[in-house]
Design a protein around this motif. Structure first.
Motif, PDB file in Angstrom:
ATOM      1  N   UNK A  88       0.818  -1.096  -0.082  1.00 12.55           N
ATOM      2  CA  UNK A  88      -0.036   0.019   0.155  1.00 12.55           C
ATOM      3  C   UNK A  88       0.734   1.233  -0.051  1.00 12.55           C
ATOM      4  N   UNK A  89       0.236   2.128  -0.732  1.00 14.70           N
ATOM      5  CA  UNK A  89       1.244   3.640  -0.576  1.00 14.70           C
ATOM      6  C   UNK A  89       0.427   4.703  -0.695  1.00 14.70           C
ATOM      7  N   UNK A  90       0.262   5.192   0.613  1.00 13.82           N
ATOM      8  CA  UNK A  90      -0.616   6.463   0.852  1.00 13.82           C
ATOM      9  C   UNK A  90      -0.223   7.642   0.104  1.00 13.82           C
ATOM     10  N   UNK A  91       0.897   7.728  -0.314  1.00 17.45           N
ATOM     11  CA  UNK A  91       1.318   8.968  -1.199  1.00 17.45           C
ATOM     12  C   UNK A  91       0.571   8.793  -2.291  1.00 17.45           C
ATOM     13  N   UNK A  92      -0.048   7.905  -2.685  1.00 16.66           N
ATOM     14  CA  UNK A  92      -0.799   8.014  -4.058  1.00 16.66           C
ATOM     15  C   UNK A  92      -2.109   8.768  -3.908  1.00 16.66           C
ATOM     16  N   UNK A  93      -2.454   9.116  -2.794  1.00 17.74           N
ATOM     17  CA  UNK A  93      -3.734  10.033  -2.426  1.00 17.74           C
ATOM     18  C   UNK A  93      -3.379  11.678  -2.929  1.00 17.74           C
ATOM     19  N   UNK A  94      -2.126  11.854  -3.172  1.00 19.23           N
ATOM     20  CA  UNK A  94      -1.571  13.040  -3.473  1.00 19.23           C
ATOM     21  C   UNK A  94      -1.184  13.315  -4.883  1.00 19.23           C
ATOM     22  N   UNK A  95      -1.458  14.469  -5.659  1.00 14.54           N
ATOM     23  CA  UNK A  95      -1.152  14.525  -6.882  1.00 14.54           C
ATOM     24  C   UNK A  95      -2.158  13.571  -7.981  1.00 14.54           C
ATOM     25  N   UNK A  96      -1.504  13.418  -9.318  1.00 15.24           N
ATOM     26  CA  UNK A  96      -2.308  12.651 -10.304  1.00 15.24           C
ATOM     27  C   UNK A  96      -1.798  11.240 -10.345  1.00 15.24           C
ATOM     28  N   UNK A  97      -2.826  10.284 -10.367  1.00 22.89           N
ATOM     29  CA  UNK A  97      -2.330   9.036 -10.670  1.00 22.89           C
ATOM     30  C   UNK A  97      -3.227   8.386 -11.900  1.00 22.89           C
ATOM     31  N   UNK A  98      -2.697   7.791 -12.587  1.00 27.62           N
ATOM     32  CA  UNK A  98      -3.547   6.973 -13.792  1.00 27.62           C
ATOM     33  C   UNK A  98      -4.455   5.883 -13.071  1.00 27.62           C
ATOM     34  N   UNK A  99      -5.699   5.994 -13.393  1.00 25.64           N
ATOM     35  CA  UNK A  99      -6.599   4.854 -13.115  1.00 25.64           C
ATOM     36  C   UNK A  99      -6.762   3.666 -14.183  1.00 25.64           C
ATOM     37  N   UNK A 100      -7.989   2.744 -13.703  1.00 25.08           N
ATOM     38  CA  UNK A 100      -7.542   1.513 -14.542  1.00 25.08           C
ATOM     39  C   UNK A 100      -8.000   1.600 -15.978  1.00 25.08           C
ATOM     40  N   UNK A 101      -9.008   2.872 -16.157  1.00 23.95           N
ATOM     41  CA  UNK A 101      -9.400   2.851 -17.552  1.00 23.95           C
ATOM     42  C   UNK A 101      -8.485   3.883 -18.107  1.00 23.95           C
ATOM     43  N   UNK A 102      -8.102   3.460 -19.333  1.00 29.38           N
ATOM     44  CA  UNK A 102      -6.821   4.427 -19.985  1.00 29.38           C
ATOM     45  C   UNK A 102      -7.574   5.804 -20.249  1.00 29.38           C
ATOM     46  N   UNK A 103      -6.635   6.709 -20.097  1.00 24.77           N
ATOM     47  CA  UNK A 103      -7.003   8.358 -20.273  1.00 24.77           C
ATOM     48  C   UNK A 103      -7.685   9.029 -19.242  1.00 24.77           C
ATOM     49  N   UNK A 104      -8.085   8.217 -17.988  1.00 22.03           N
ATOM     50  CA  UNK A 104      -8.408   8.798 -16.953  1.00 22.03           C
ATOM     51  C   UNK A 104      -7.714   8.733 -15.490  1.00 22.03           C
ATOM     52  N   UNK A 105      -7.847   9.844 -14.717  1.00 21.84           N
ATOM     53  CA  UNK A 105      -6.917  10.036 -13.764  1.00 21.84           C
ATOM     54  C   UNK A 105      -7.727  10.301 -12.356  1.00 21.84           C
ATOM     55  N   UNK A 106      -6.788  10.066 -11.330  1.00 25.37           N
ATOM     56  CA  UNK A 106      -7.518  10.682 -10.037  1.00 25.37           C
ATOM     57  C   UNK A 106      -6.716  11.750  -9.655  1.00 25.37           C
ATOM     58  N   UNK A 107      -6.871  12.909  -9.085  1.00 22.46           N
ATOM     59  CA  UNK A 107      -6.122  13.758  -8.525  1.00 22.46           C
ATOM     60  C   UNK A 107      -6.542  14.124  -7.001  1.00 22.46           C
ATOM     61  N   UNK A 108      -5.588  14.220  -6.141  1.00 23.75           N
ATOM     62  CA  UNK A 108      -5.830  14.377  -4.683  1.00 23.75           C
ATOM     63  C   UNK A 108      -5.150  15.530  -4.283  1.00 23.75           C
ATOM     64  N   UNK A 109      -5.761  16.280  -3.059  1.00 25.12           N
ATOM     65  CA  UNK A 109      -4.881  17.081  -2.597  1.00 25.12           C
ATOM     66  C   UNK A 109      -5.128  17.028  -0.737  1.00 25.12           C
ATOM     67  N   UNK A 110      -4.306  17.538  -0.086  1.00 28.34           N
ATOM     68  CA  UNK A 110      -4.362  17.511   1.260  1.00 28.34           C
ATOM     69  C   UNK A 110      -4.681  18.625   1.796  1.00 28.34           C
ATOM     70  N   UNK A 111      -5.774  19.253   2.467  1.00 22.84           N
ATOM     71  CA  UNK A 111      -6.040  20.499   3.077  1.00 22.84           C
ATOM     72  C   UNK A 111      -5.200  20.553   4.597  1.00 22.84           C
ATOM     73  N   UNK A 112      -4.833  21.714   4.825  1.00 25.18           N
ATOM     74  CA  UNK A 112      -4.042  21.993   6.066  1.00 25.18           C
ATOM     75  C   UNK A 112      -4.732  21.090   6.958  1.00 25.18           C
ATOM     76  N   UNK A 113      -3.940  20.207   7.828  1.00 25.76           N
ATOM     77  CA  UNK A 113      -4.166  19.424   9.054  1.00 25.76           C
ATOM     78  C   UNK A 113      -5.935  19.031   8.930  1.00 25.76           C
TER      79      UNK A 113
END
Length: 504
Positions: free
Chosen positions: A317-342
């Motif tokens: 498991x890699x919790x860092x994948x919650x942040x930034x952009x990462x490819x999803x299972x379906x080609x050409x789609x991504x999820x993007x994540x951000x951490x609000x302060x605290x």
């Protein structure tokens, strides 16, 4: 499909638990007082919140509370600072937005409409899945349909109202973006066998992490269909674990709901009224006795399979994948994540996230158990705009950002039990935090903000003063390495310790 054995709990154990266990946990209909006002907790099915619902929460929090929305470590939301006299209006707006439990079907009209019945149904909506469930390229199975089925089960049987609001289930589909260090009362983890995906399960803990061996078809030849084995590597390396039972056996995905029902009825049959968690019940009854009791409720074989003693989760498991952009299972789609302060949003930030979800994603947000937000299903061409929007709202999208490496409880500004203003102190520490160091600030020993074991913990001893603990595998926060540190002193000590660990 598995068959449910419709045993009547009252005929199994005469004194089975039937009344709700006492709790001070906030809920949608149970607003709990805190130093900064009331707390209203909104449980999100699978961590999902539609953009329209996000707008309702943002507007309601500004109108009836302090405009502060917290992301919790169970991928839920809570509105802080609810003003006296505004509770009913806040609850009504949230329920109208579809954020409450599914109404239980019953012939008793009074029961179905009562506040107590709705509140009890809300309490049991505790099923955690990956925020990338159904989209993670490493997932073995999409857990979202199973999650929906379990939530229906939990809300549909009136007896489950007797469960504590803390009693929780984990469905791990094998994703890389997964929280597997958060103890649950019952956990399921997907694993590959020679004939498809199955779920191993355990009680009062987490899926054991490490290197898992490949399925050996010869070991399945004489095994019952519900207990196919997956060979584990005997010398698998793994981190300090808190799993109480380890992996017990494996079942078909179609049997998960039936087993959950059996285990919940077993808990309620055997647990005294003051017993709230599975770990407490395991201190009174061994695991084989619990499985034997649960067998009364299901028609497929249910017993511990010793071949799972060394089972480990195969994908790290890699919790860092919650942040930034990462490819999803379906080609050409991504999820993007951000951490609000605290882990805190204000109403304007939540409104902005709703707009981003509709402009660039699929119109939904995902709360994560790391107190961050994920926007799923972003097409490649919209990715730069989505990331720019997250940054513009003040969310950190880089795992190296100090805000992404800090956790802090409500602190003395919001909690009477806290000895320090942890939120303000954490923001001060963010400017001094050494690289590659993760820290948890806790105002008291209850550790409300972090369900996992942080590498370093600053435990408040007095306003602006903290004892520093380093994780070393022992229970609690680990080894205390310094007392009564200021934030500046703590930053210096963390820098020294991190360098020492690197040089070792």
């Amino acid at each position: 499909m598995s068959v449910l054995t419709q045993a009547s709990p009252s005929t199994v154990v005469p004194h089975a638990a039937a009344t709700p266990r006492p709790s001070a946990c906030p809920g949608l209909l149970r607003i709990v007082a805190a130093r900064d006002g009331g707390i209203c907790r909104i449980k999100l099915p699978g961590g999902e919140l539609s953009a329209d619902q996000a707008r309702v929460v943002a507007d309601a929090s500004a109108r009836h509370a302090a405009g502060v929305i917290e992301l919790t470590n169970r991928a839920n939301l809570q509105v802080r600072g609810v003003r006296s006299g505004h509770e009913a209006a806040l609850i009504a707006e949230l329920v109208d937005a579809g954020l409450g439990p599914t109404p239980r079907r019953t012939t008793d009209a009074a029961d179905s409409s009562s506040t107590a019945a709705v509140s009890a149904a809300d309490d049991v909506r505790n099923v955690m899945i990956s925020p990338a469930a159904g989209r993670d390229p490493f997932a073995l199975i999409d857990t979202t349909p199973l999650c929906a089925g379990l939530l229906t089960l939990l809300q549909g049987e009136s007896r489950f109202a007797a469960l504590s609001p803390k009693f929780a289930l984990l469905l791990d589909g094998g994703e890389r973006l997964a929280s597997i260090d958060h103890p649950h009362d019952v956990w399921f983890a997907a694993t590959e066998s020679h004939d498809g995906v199955r779920f191993v399960f355990g009680l009062a803990g987490c899926p054991p992490a490490g290197v898992c061996g490949q399925a050996n078809a010869s070991e399945f030849a004489n095994a019952p269909s519900s207990t196919h084995a997956v060979t584990g590597v005997q010398n698998a390396t793994h981190q300090s674990r808190v799993d109480a039972t380890g992996a017990l056996a494996a079942i078909l995905p179609s049997q998960v709901a039936a087993l959950v029902r059996a285990l919940l009825h077993t808990f309620l049959d055997l647990a005294p009224a003051d017993t709230t968690r599975m770990r407490h019940l395991l201190a009174m009854h061994d695991v084989d006795a619990l499985l034997q009791h649960a067998q009364r409720y299901v028609e497929f074989p249910l017993s511990r399979d010793a071949t799972f003693a060394e089972w480990r989760r195969s994908t790290p498991a890699d919790p860092a994948l919650r942040l930034g952009a990462h490819a999803q299972r379906v080609s050409g789609t991504w999820h993007a994540g951000g951490q609000p302060p605290l882990g805190r949003l204000d109403a304007a930030m939540l409104q902005g996230l709703a707009a981003l979800a509709q402009q660039h994603g699929n119109g939904t947000l995902r709360a994560t158990p790391w107190q961050s937000v994920l926007l799923p299903d972003i097409p490649t061409h919209a990715l730069p705009a989505a990331l720019a929007g997250l940054n513009a709202l003040g969310l950190a999208c880089d795992p190296a950002h100090p805000i992404a490496r800090l956790i802090a409880c409500a602190g003395s500004s919001g909690c009477a039990k806290s000895l320090a203003d942890t939120k303000a102190d954490a923001l001060q520490l963010a400017a001094l935090l050494p690289a590659n160091v993760d820290v948890h600030l806790s105002g008291c020993a209850r550790s409300c903000a972090a369900a996992h074991c942080a590498p370093y913990t600053l435990l408040a001893a007095a306003p602006g003063r903290y004892d520093l603990y380093r994780r070393d595998g022992r229970p609690g926060f680990g080894q205390c390495v310094a007392h009564q540190l200021t934030i500046a002193q703590a930053a210096d000590m963390l820098d020294h310790l991190s360098r020492s660990d690197t040089d070792a």
